[in-house]
Scaffold this active site. Structure first.
Site, PDB file in Angstrom:
ATOM      1  N   THR A 166       0.834  -1.207   0.000  1.00 42.90           N
ATOM      2  CA  THR A 166       0.000   0.000   0.000  1.00 42.90           C
ATOM      3  C   THR A 166       0.867   1.254   0.000  1.00 42.90           C
ATOM      4  O   THR A 166       0.531   2.259  -0.635  1.00 42.90           O
ATOM      5  CB  THR A 166      -0.977  -0.012   1.194  1.00 42.90           C
ATOM      6  OG1 THR A 166      -1.756  -1.199   1.111  1.00 42.90           O
ATOM      7  CG2 THR A 166      -1.903   1.193   1.174  1.00 42.90           C
TER       8      THR A 166
ATOM      9  N   GLU B  24       3.442   5.820  -5.564  1.00 35.33           N
ATOM     10  CA  GLU B  24       3.446   5.953  -7.033  1.00 35.33           C
ATOM     11  C   GLU B  24       2.318   6.887  -7.498  1.00 35.33           C
ATOM     12  O   GLU B  24       2.508   7.681  -8.423  1.00 35.33           O
ATOM     13  CB  GLU B  24       3.339   4.575  -7.706  1.00 35.33           C
ATOM     14  CG  GLU B  24       4.518   3.627  -7.425  1.00 35.33           C
ATOM     15  CD  GLU B  24       5.894   4.200  -7.770  1.00 35.33           C
ATOM     16  OE1 GLU B  24       5.989   5.105  -8.623  1.00 35.33           O
ATOM     17  OE2 GLU B  24       6.889   3.753  -7.170  1.00 35.33           O
TER      18      GLU B  24
ATOM     19  N   HIS C 233       3.363  10.461  -7.286  1.00 33.44           N
ATOM     20  CA  HIS C 233       4.090  11.005  -8.450  1.00 33.44           C
ATOM     21  C   HIS C 233       3.113  11.606  -9.463  1.00 33.44           C
ATOM     22  O   HIS C 233       3.345  12.675 -10.009  1.00 33.44           O
ATOM     23  CB  HIS C 233       4.906   9.908  -9.134  1.00 33.44           C
ATOM     24  CG  HIS C 233       6.136   9.530  -8.376  1.00 33.44           C
ATOM     25  ND1 HIS C 233       7.008  10.450  -7.851  1.00 33.44           N
ATOM     26  CD2 HIS C 233       6.657   8.305  -8.062  1.00 33.44           C
ATOM     27  CE1 HIS C 233       8.004   9.828  -7.246  1.00 33.44           C
ATOM     28  NE2 HIS C 233       7.818   8.521  -7.340  1.00 33.44           N
TER      29      HIS C 233
END
Ligand SMILES: [Zn+2]
Length: 189
Positions: free
Chosen positions: A111, A117, A120
């Site tokens: 998680t 990610e 980002h």
């Protein structure tokens, strides 16, 4: 008689509604503070889908200017492969994410990877502080780190990016940990 009275009342109500709607549209500047919806497509994420749903829930409870909603297709497309987890941005709120099982196999929290990610795509770069309290420290924090919540500084930055007061770098690729690149270099060695 009754009928005429009813339609006159209905007509008055309609006029009131239209006036109210017009007033809202005229003051549209204030409406721009509403959260922008970013759709994420986790339909290809297989066993990791729940991690991305958790990541969306975490982001939604941490920031106010962007809302993540599951949908196919999405602004964010999520893939799974055997490489390192990584993200490729096209513009703020748009891009692709890979859940790379190489990091999962090494014990990194699923998680935390998913939330990082997505961070980002929400405009945050890597920030290898080594601190578990920082979400964007990624693999520089210990493998045992299970924190998947952005710090208040990270959340503020995302809010500022989606408010338009900061500009996000576009067309950037970020890798959880590149092949051959040491996770950290020991100081003094
Ligand atoms: Zn990263």
């Amino acid at each position: 008689m009754r009928r005429r009275q009813f339609s006159r009342t209905a007509g008055t109500l309609l006029a009131l509604v239209l006036t109210a709607t017009g007033a809202v549209a005229a003051g549209g500047g204030a409406a721009s503070a509403a959260a922008r919806t970013v759709y994420y497509d986790a339909s290809r994420a297989g066993e990791f889908r729940t991690n991305f749903d958790q990541a969306a829930t975490i982001w939604n409870s941490s920031v106010s200017n962007v809302r993540l909603v599951a949908r196919t297709p999405g602004n964010i497309t999520i893939y799974v492969d055997t490489g390192w987890p990584r993200a490729q941005t096209t513009s703020l709120g748009n891009g692709r994410v890979w859940m790379g099982t190489q990091a999962v196999d090494q014990g990194y929290d699923r998680t935390r990877i998913a939330t990082h990610e997505i961070g980002h795509i929400l405009g945050l770069p890597d920030n290898r502080t080594g601190l578990c309290t920082d979400l964007m420290s990624g693999s520089s924090a210990p493998v045992s780190c299970r924190n998947a919540t952005p710090s208040s500084a990270e959340a503020s930055r995302v809010n500022a990016l989606f408010a338009g007061s900061l500009t996000a770098p576009a067309g950037v690729s970020y890798v959880w940990r590149g092949d051959g690149a040491p996770a950290s270099v020991a100081v003094g060695s």
